[in-house]
Design an enzyme around this catalytic site. Sequence first.
Site, PDB file in Angstrom:
ATOM      1  N   ARG A  36       6.981  -3.895  -6.240  1.00 35.50           N
ATOM      2  CA  ARG A  36       8.357  -3.244  -6.080  1.00 35.50           C
ATOM      3  C   ARG A  36       9.385  -3.771  -6.728  1.00 35.50           C
ATOM      4  O   ARG A  36      10.395  -2.678  -6.847  1.00 35.50           O
ATOM      5  CB  ARG A  36       8.475  -3.617  -4.330  1.00 35.50           C
ATOM      6  CG  ARG A  36       7.655  -2.848  -3.347  1.00 35.50           C
ATOM      7  CD  ARG A  36       7.997  -3.280  -2.138  1.00 35.50           C
ATOM      8  NE  ARG A  36       7.586  -2.320  -0.946  1.00 35.50           N
ATOM      9  CZ  ARG A  36       7.565  -2.649   0.239  1.00 35.50           C
ATOM     10  NH1 ARG A  36       8.158  -3.619   0.746  1.00 35.50           N
ATOM     11  NH2 ARG A  36       7.187  -1.658   1.089  1.00 35.50           N
ATOM     12  N   LYS A 197      -5.226   2.320  14.218  1.00 37.06           N
ATOM     13  CA  LYS A 197      -5.045   2.854  15.482  1.00 37.06           C
ATOM     14  C   LYS A 197      -4.753   4.141  15.228  1.00 37.06           C
ATOM     15  O   LYS A 197      -3.798   4.780  14.570  1.00 37.06           O
ATOM     16  CB  LYS A 197      -3.890   1.892  16.054  1.00 37.06           C
ATOM     17  CG  LYS A 197      -4.571   0.606  16.527  1.00 37.06           C
ATOM     18  CD  LYS A 197      -3.403  -0.093  17.217  1.00 37.06           C
ATOM     19  CE  LYS A 197      -3.729  -1.543  17.704  1.00 37.06           C
ATOM     20  NZ  LYS A 197      -2.571  -2.388  17.412  1.00 37.06           N
ATOM     21  N   GLY A 351       1.578   0.437   1.737  1.00 36.29           N
ATOM     22  CA  GLY A 351       0.768  -0.388   2.838  1.00 36.29           C
ATOM     23  C   GLY A 351      -0.534  -0.746   2.416  1.00 36.29           C
ATOM     24  O   GLY A 351      -0.867  -1.064   1.220  1.00 36.29           O
ATOM     25  N   GLY A 374       5.617   2.210   5.766  1.00 37.31           N
ATOM     26  CA  GLY A 374       6.112   3.063   6.946  1.00 37.31           C
ATOM     27  C   GLY A 374       7.069   4.024   6.454  1.00 37.31           C
ATOM     28  O   GLY A 374       6.955   5.155   7.055  1.00 37.31           O
TER      29      GLY A 374
HETATM   30  N1  ATP Z   1     -13.711  -0.031  11.598  1.00 35.92           N
HETATM   31  C1  ATP Z   1     -12.444  -0.810  11.886  1.00 35.92           C
HETATM   32  N2  ATP Z   1     -12.320  -1.638  12.837  1.00 35.92           N
HETATM   33  C2  ATP Z   1     -11.448  -2.730  12.918  1.00 35.92           C
HETATM   34  N3  ATP Z   1     -10.287  -2.758  12.092  1.00 35.92           N
HETATM   35  C3  ATP Z   1     -10.164  -2.073  11.023  1.00 35.92           C
HETATM   36  C4  ATP Z   1     -11.353  -0.916  10.696  1.00 35.92           C
HETATM   37  N4  ATP Z   1     -11.091  -0.325   9.574  1.00 35.92           N
HETATM   38  C5  ATP Z   1      -9.942  -0.706   9.393  1.00 35.92           C
HETATM   39  N5  ATP Z   1      -9.474  -1.825  10.015  1.00 35.92           N
HETATM   40  C6  ATP Z   1      -8.222  -2.318   9.815  1.00 35.92           C
HETATM   41  O1  ATP Z   1      -7.197  -1.586   9.791  1.00 35.92           O
HETATM   42  C7  ATP Z   1      -6.152  -2.353   9.082  1.00 35.92           C
HETATM   43  C8  ATP Z   1      -5.113  -1.466   8.430  1.00 35.92           C
HETATM   44  O2  ATP Z   1      -4.793  -0.418   9.219  1.00 35.92           O
HETATM   45  P1  ATP Z   1      -3.071  -0.335   9.464  1.00 35.92           P
HETATM   46  O3  ATP Z   1      -3.043   0.890  10.507  1.00 35.92           O
HETATM   47  O4  ATP Z   1      -2.451  -1.547  10.124  1.00 35.92           O
HETATM   48  O5  ATP Z   1      -2.584   0.115   8.107  1.00 35.92           O
HETATM   49  P2  ATP Z   1      -2.285   1.144   7.557  1.00 35.92           P
HETATM   50  O6  ATP Z   1      -2.935   2.264   7.889  1.00 35.92           O
HETATM   51  O7  ATP Z   1      -2.490   0.904   5.924  1.00 35.92           O
HETATM   52  O8  ATP Z   1      -0.549   1.407   7.239  1.00 35.92           O
HETATM   53  P3  ATP Z   1       0.360   0.525   6.757  1.00 35.92           P
HETATM   54  O9  ATP Z   1       0.752   1.374   5.796  1.00 35.92           O
HETATM   55  O10 ATP Z   1       1.219  -0.026   7.847  1.00 35.92           O
HETATM   56  O11 ATP Z   1      -0.238  -0.644   6.179  1.00 35.92           O
HETATM   57  C9  ATP Z   1      -6.717  -3.137   8.043  1.00 35.92           C
HETATM   58  O12 ATP Z   1      -6.491  -4.559   8.397  1.00 35.92           O
HETATM   59  C10 ATP Z   1      -8.241  -2.976   8.424  1.00 35.92           C
HETATM   60  O13 ATP Z   1      -8.871  -4.138   8.440  1.00 35.92           O
HETATM   61  O1  3PG Z   2       7.886  -3.343   3.615  1.00 31.52           O
HETATM   62  C1  3PG Z   2       8.253  -2.356   4.053  1.00 31.52           C
HETATM   63  O2  3PG Z   2       7.447  -1.203   4.445  1.00 31.52           O
HETATM   64  C2  3PG Z   2       9.650  -2.231   4.089  1.00 31.52           C
HETATM   65  O3  3PG Z   2      10.445  -2.946   3.046  1.00 31.52           O
HETATM   66  C3  3PG Z   2      10.342  -1.982   5.284  1.00 31.52           C
HETATM   67  O4  3PG Z   2      10.229  -3.238   5.967  1.00 31.52           O
HETATM   68  P1  3PG Z   2      10.396  -3.267   7.453  1.00 31.52           P
HETATM   69  O5  3PG Z   2       9.207  -2.715   8.195  1.00 31.52           O
HETATM   70  O6  3PG Z   2      10.495  -4.706   7.829  1.00 31.52           O
HETATM   71  O7  3PG Z   2      11.353  -2.508   7.989  1.00 31.52           O
END
Ligand code: ATP
Ligand code: 3PG
Length: 394
Positions: A36, A197, A351, A374
């Site tokens: 970043r 989720k 993320g 996010g």
């Molecule tokens: N089959 C599964 N069972 C349980 N957990 C899982 C499974 N598949 C993925 N995960 C978990 O989901 C998590 C990621 O999901 P989450 O929705 O928190 O992140 P994201 O979709 O990448 O969004 P963000 O941008 O907020 O990180 C990971 O830590 C991963 O281990």
């Molecule tokens: O890491 C992030 O997604 C941004 O820096 C925003 O952080 P926040 O979820 O704590 O507002």
Amino acid sequence: MNKKTVRDVDVRGKRVFCRVDFNVPMENGAITDDTRIRAALPTIRYLMEQGAKVILASHLGRPKGKVVEELRLNAVARRLSELLGKNVTKTDEAYGDAVKEAISKMNEGDVLLLENVRFYPGEEKNDSELAKAFAELADIYVNDAFGAAHRAHASTEGIAHYLPAVAGFLMEKEIEVLGKALSNPDRPFTAIIGGAKVKDKIGVIENLLNKVDNLIIGGGLAYTFVKALGHEIGKSLLEEDKIELAKSFMEKAKEKGVNFYMPVDAVVADRFAKDANTKVVAIDAIPSDWEALDIGPKTRELYRDVIMKSKLVVWNGPMGVFEMDAFAEGTKAVAQALADAVDTYSVIGGGDSAAAVEKFGLAEKMDHISTGGGASLEFMEGKQLPGVVALNDK
Ligand SMILES: Nc1ncnc2c1ncn2[C@@H]1O[C@H](COP(=O)(O)OP(=O)(O)OP(=O)(O)O)[C@@H](O)[C@H]1O
Ligand SMILES: O=C(O)[C@H](O)COP(=O)(O)O
């Protein structure tokens, strides 16, 4: 983008308050990933070259309006100094007399980093007094913090009401890439949605169902869909109250002619642990006391084929528990397919998906990795981002 950018203002000799997202992962006081910080360099360097006095502001972590020593930006200032090859002054506060004094000593092209803006309760409340106090420090406001653009905070939104307000290059690029994907996509357009989720992905699935040709589901959220089809899912993640919604998404996909891809097999484990016993089973044969922690090999092949035939892929959320090697193959296969599909424009939502492509050493092969987790998710939900809305129109 219909917002003014740094190119549209004359910054020479001016004090520029530039909001960046330096919310970087830290361990024991050291930065573990400076992506970043590097992503903001084009704007910072441009402002320096144009002869601005560059005042940078960022949050780090969630100190909730209080000073938290570990969340000071000192390590960030040091890293930024290294990257710029120039000393960056760091103040211990984010506004007030001491800060004004430090700014008064700046020359054109100098860079100063303010303290963590979330040390002040007014930041997250978008308090107008704090926004004015920030605005008093500068002549122009630049927002390059795409990662925080979904937050209406004093340094991301409030301040824009008191100064000429424009976007930086990172903000511009993120909005253009994600905006084009949603409004004028190259086709076939595929979205891959994973993560933990359903609850967190409702908005994005709803919005993307109106836009994509293919929707691929993976990760923990997939098993609520599997259950909705009538299969047993053992101890896999289930959101009982989202089963009906999952059904309605599948129906909507059918109505809209969207190909809806779900796992056909899974890697199941007898417990949630890296050394658990594992086996591959068909999706309708998950044993009752096992849990599905990754997509299986047939699913990996299926998803790879869809990716290879796509012109544009947007990916948000891992396919399995990629933090554990035993359940990382599905996420790795998707990342590898995107890397191999040279004719496919790949957009990685920030993320965990961004962390995954980094982990697998494939980041360089992606076309765009968003710096916002996010923020990119809210953008893909079709929401307006307050940090962007507040900027001056062209
Ligand atoms: N089959 C599964 N069972 C349980 N957990 C899982 C499974 N598949 C993925 N995960 C978990 O989901 C998590 C990621 O999901 P989450 O929705 O928190 O992140 P994201 O979709 O990448 O969004 P963000 O941008 O907020 O990180 C990971 O830590 C991963 O281990
Ligand atoms: O890491 C992030 O997604 C941004 O820096 C925003 O952080 P926040 O979820 O704590 O507002």
